[in-house]
Design a protein around this motif. Structure first.
Motif, PDB file in Angstrom:
ATOM      1  N   THR A   1       1.382   3.187  12.278  1.00 22.83           N
ATOM      2  CA  THR A   1       0.179   3.714  11.818  1.00 22.83           C
ATOM      3  C   THR A   1      -0.074   4.498  13.289  1.00 22.83           C
ATOM      4  O   THR A   1       0.161   4.288  14.416  1.00 22.83           O
ATOM      5  CB  THR A   1      -0.690   2.945  11.684  1.00 22.83           C
ATOM      6  OG1 THR A   1      -2.144   3.917  10.978  1.00 22.83           O
ATOM      7  CG2 THR A   1      -1.413   2.015  12.625  1.00 22.83           C
ATOM      8  N   LEU A   2      -1.248   5.396  13.146  1.00 25.36           N
ATOM      9  CA  LEU A   2      -1.722   6.177  14.138  1.00 25.36           C
ATOM     10  C   LEU A   2      -3.201   5.816  14.437  1.00 25.36           C
ATOM     11  O   LEU A   2      -3.905   5.844  13.520  1.00 25.36           O
ATOM     12  CB  LEU A   2      -1.512   7.814  14.117  1.00 25.36           C
ATOM     13  CG  LEU A   2      -0.142   8.289  13.611  1.00 25.36           C
ATOM     14  CD1 LEU A   2      -0.177   9.712  13.576  1.00 25.36           C
ATOM     15  CD2 LEU A   2       0.628   8.157  15.171  1.00 25.36           C
ATOM     16  N   ILE A   3      -3.522   5.421  15.916  1.00 23.43           N
ATOM     17  CA  ILE A   3      -4.831   5.137  16.078  1.00 23.43           C
ATOM     18  C   ILE A   3      -5.257   6.154  16.928  1.00 23.43           C
ATOM     19  O   ILE A   3      -4.680   6.750  17.655  1.00 23.43           O
ATOM     20  CB  ILE A   3      -5.291   3.875  16.560  1.00 23.43           C
ATOM     21  CG1 ILE A   3      -4.138   3.324  17.835  1.00 23.43           C
ATOM     22  CG2 ILE A   3      -4.621   2.867  15.466  1.00 23.43           C
ATOM     23  CD1 ILE A   3      -4.408   2.031  18.501  1.00 23.43           C
TER      24      ILE A   3
ATOM     25  N   VAL B   1       0.734  -1.184   0.009  1.00 20.95           N
ATOM     26  CA  VAL B   1       0.002   0.016  -0.109  1.00 20.95           C
ATOM     27  C   VAL B   1       0.939   1.081  -0.084  1.00 20.95           C
ATOM     28  O   VAL B   1       2.163   1.127   0.329  1.00 20.95           O
ATOM     29  CB  VAL B   1      -1.048   0.107   1.355  1.00 20.95           C
ATOM     30  CG1 VAL B   1      -1.789  -0.893   1.149  1.00 20.95           C
ATOM     31  CG2 VAL B   1      -0.130  -0.005   2.622  1.00 20.95           C
ATOM     32  N   LYS B   2       0.302   2.348  -0.056  1.00 23.88           N
ATOM     33  CA  LYS B   2       1.078   3.663  -0.315  1.00 23.88           C
ATOM     34  C   LYS B   2       1.458   4.076   1.256  1.00 23.88           C
ATOM     35  O   LYS B   2       0.749   3.767   1.895  1.00 23.88           O
ATOM     36  CB  LYS B   2       0.011   4.704  -0.600  1.00 23.88           C
ATOM     37  CG  LYS B   2       0.736   6.131  -0.995  1.00 23.88           C
ATOM     38  CD  LYS B   2      -0.048   7.023  -1.641  1.00 23.88           C
ATOM     39  CE  LYS B   2       0.335   8.703  -1.640  1.00 23.88           C
ATOM     40  NZ  LYS B   2       1.542   8.752  -1.602  1.00 23.88           N
ATOM     41  N   PHE B   3       2.684   4.282   1.245  1.00 21.32           N
ATOM     42  CA  PHE B   3       3.326   4.637   2.577  1.00 21.32           C
ATOM     43  C   PHE B   3       4.176   6.033   2.433  1.00 21.32           C
ATOM     44  O   PHE B   3       4.453   6.391   1.420  1.00 21.32           O
ATOM     45  CB  PHE B   3       4.118   3.514   3.054  1.00 21.32           C
ATOM     46  CG  PHE B   3       5.248   3.193   2.528  1.00 21.32           C
ATOM     47  CD1 PHE B   3       6.590   3.808   2.423  1.00 21.32           C
ATOM     48  CD2 PHE B   3       5.209   2.193   1.064  1.00 21.32           C
ATOM     49  CE1 PHE B   3       7.767   3.460   1.498  1.00 21.32           C
ATOM     50  CE2 PHE B   3       6.126   1.936   0.315  1.00 21.32           C
ATOM     51  CZ  PHE B   3       7.417   2.794   0.570  1.00 21.32           C
ATOM     52  N   ASN B   4       4.408   6.583   3.672  1.00 24.15           N
ATOM     53  CA  ASN B   4       5.153   7.657   3.743  1.00 24.15           C
ATOM     54  C   ASN B   4       6.362   7.532   4.751  1.00 24.15           C
ATOM     55  O   ASN B   4       6.253   6.889   5.632  1.00 24.15           O
ATOM     56  CB  ASN B   4       4.499   8.958   4.240  1.00 24.15           C
ATOM     57  CG  ASN B   4       3.264   9.494   3.169  1.00 24.15           C
ATOM     58  OD1 ASN B   4       3.505   9.450   1.955  1.00 24.15           O
ATOM     59  ND2 ASN B   4       2.031   9.525   3.732  1.00 24.15           N
TER      60      ASN B   4
ATOM     61  N   ILE C   1       8.361   4.149   8.452  1.00 25.53           N
ATOM     62  CA  ILE C   1       7.399   4.551   7.343  1.00 25.53           C
ATOM     63  C   ILE C   1       5.971   4.619   8.053  1.00 25.53           C
ATOM     64  O   ILE C   1       5.699   3.627   9.072  1.00 25.53           O
ATOM     65  CB  ILE C   1       7.260   3.743   6.238  1.00 25.53           C
ATOM     66  CG1 ILE C   1       6.982   2.205   6.729  1.00 25.53           C
ATOM     67  CG2 ILE C   1       8.776   3.832   5.536  1.00 25.53           C
ATOM     68  CD1 ILE C   1       6.702   0.975   5.512  1.00 25.53           C
ATOM     69  N   SER C   2       5.179   5.323   7.466  1.00 26.00           N
ATOM     70  CA  SER C   2       3.851   5.393   8.092  1.00 26.00           C
ATOM     71  C   SER C   2       2.912   4.774   7.040  1.00 26.00           C
ATOM     72  O   SER C   2       2.709   5.005   6.001  1.00 26.00           O
ATOM     73  CB  SER C   2       3.289   6.885   8.344  1.00 26.00           C
ATOM     74  OG  SER C   2       1.961   6.997   8.507  1.00 26.00           O
ATOM     75  N   VAL C   3       1.800   3.955   7.563  1.00 24.39           N
ATOM     76  CA  VAL C   3       0.929   3.159   6.697  1.00 24.39           C
ATOM     77  C   VAL C   3      -0.488   3.758   6.976  1.00 24.39           C
ATOM     78  O   VAL C   3      -0.683   4.079   8.150  1.00 24.39           O
ATOM     79  CB  VAL C   3       1.006   1.643   6.612  1.00 24.39           C
ATOM     80  CG1 VAL C   3       2.424   1.139   6.192  1.00 24.39           C
ATOM     81  CG2 VAL C   3       0.731   1.351   8.220  1.00 24.39           C
TER      82      VAL C   3
END
Length: 170
Positions: free
Chosen positions: A123-125, A66-69, A81-83
């Motif tokens: 990831t951030l929840i 998937v796209k990540f930063n 990386i952030s997903v």
């Protein structure tokens, strides 16, 4: 985009302007020094197109990623990386492999004595309103010394993935 076509025609134009410049000096034409500038400019332009062609290389695509930063990179051997929060376990694994391929560089060095690059996916929840929690879903380990490396070790944090699933269901 294939820059070899532009490189070829730019090289042809550079060679033609060089030949024209030599002829101008042989026949002592009045604009011969202007042709030195044109030839110099064409040479710089051709070298620039060549450099652009070196920088534009294809990276292999990992199916299911998937796209990540990239949110952190120490320039050596640690990357975060952030997903997206909607990611699944198989997508995290594929995305970590993709990031390991994308961010490999022979210029990276080890800062902790281990010859491994570590890429962590997070990831951030939001478990409660006004509360943000970073959730590290897994890590990829890749050796720093060799470019052709199929031995990318992926470790997923099952506990974090279960917490992410609970957060997605809520």
């Amino acid at each position: 985009m294939d820059v070899t076509i532009y490189l070829r025609w730019s090289a042809y134009a550079t060679i033609a302007s060089f030949i024209f410049m030599v002829l101008a000096f042989v026949f002592r034409w009045g604009f011969r020094f202007r042709l030195v500038g044109v030839t110099s400019f064409m040479t710089v332009l051709t070298i620039g197109i060549f450099g652009l062609g070196l920088g534009m290389f294809d990276r292999p695509t990992v199916e299911g990623s998937v796209k990540f930063n990239r949110v952190y990179d120490n320039g050596a051997n640690q990357i975060v990386i952030s997903v997206p929060v909607t990611v699944s376990a198989t997508e995290v694994e594929a995305t970590l492999k993709q990031a390991a391929n994308n961010y490999f560089s022979l210029g990276r060095i080890s800062t902790d004595g281990k010859e491994q690059m570590v890429i962590r996916a997070r990831t951030l929840i939001h478990p409660q309103p006004g509360l943000t929690k970073p959730l590290y879903l897994g890590s990829a380990y890749r050796t720093l010394g060799t470019k052709e490396n199929d031995q990318i070790e992926i470790k997923l944090d099952r506990k974090a993935l279960r917490e992410l699933e609970r957060n997605q269901a809520a």
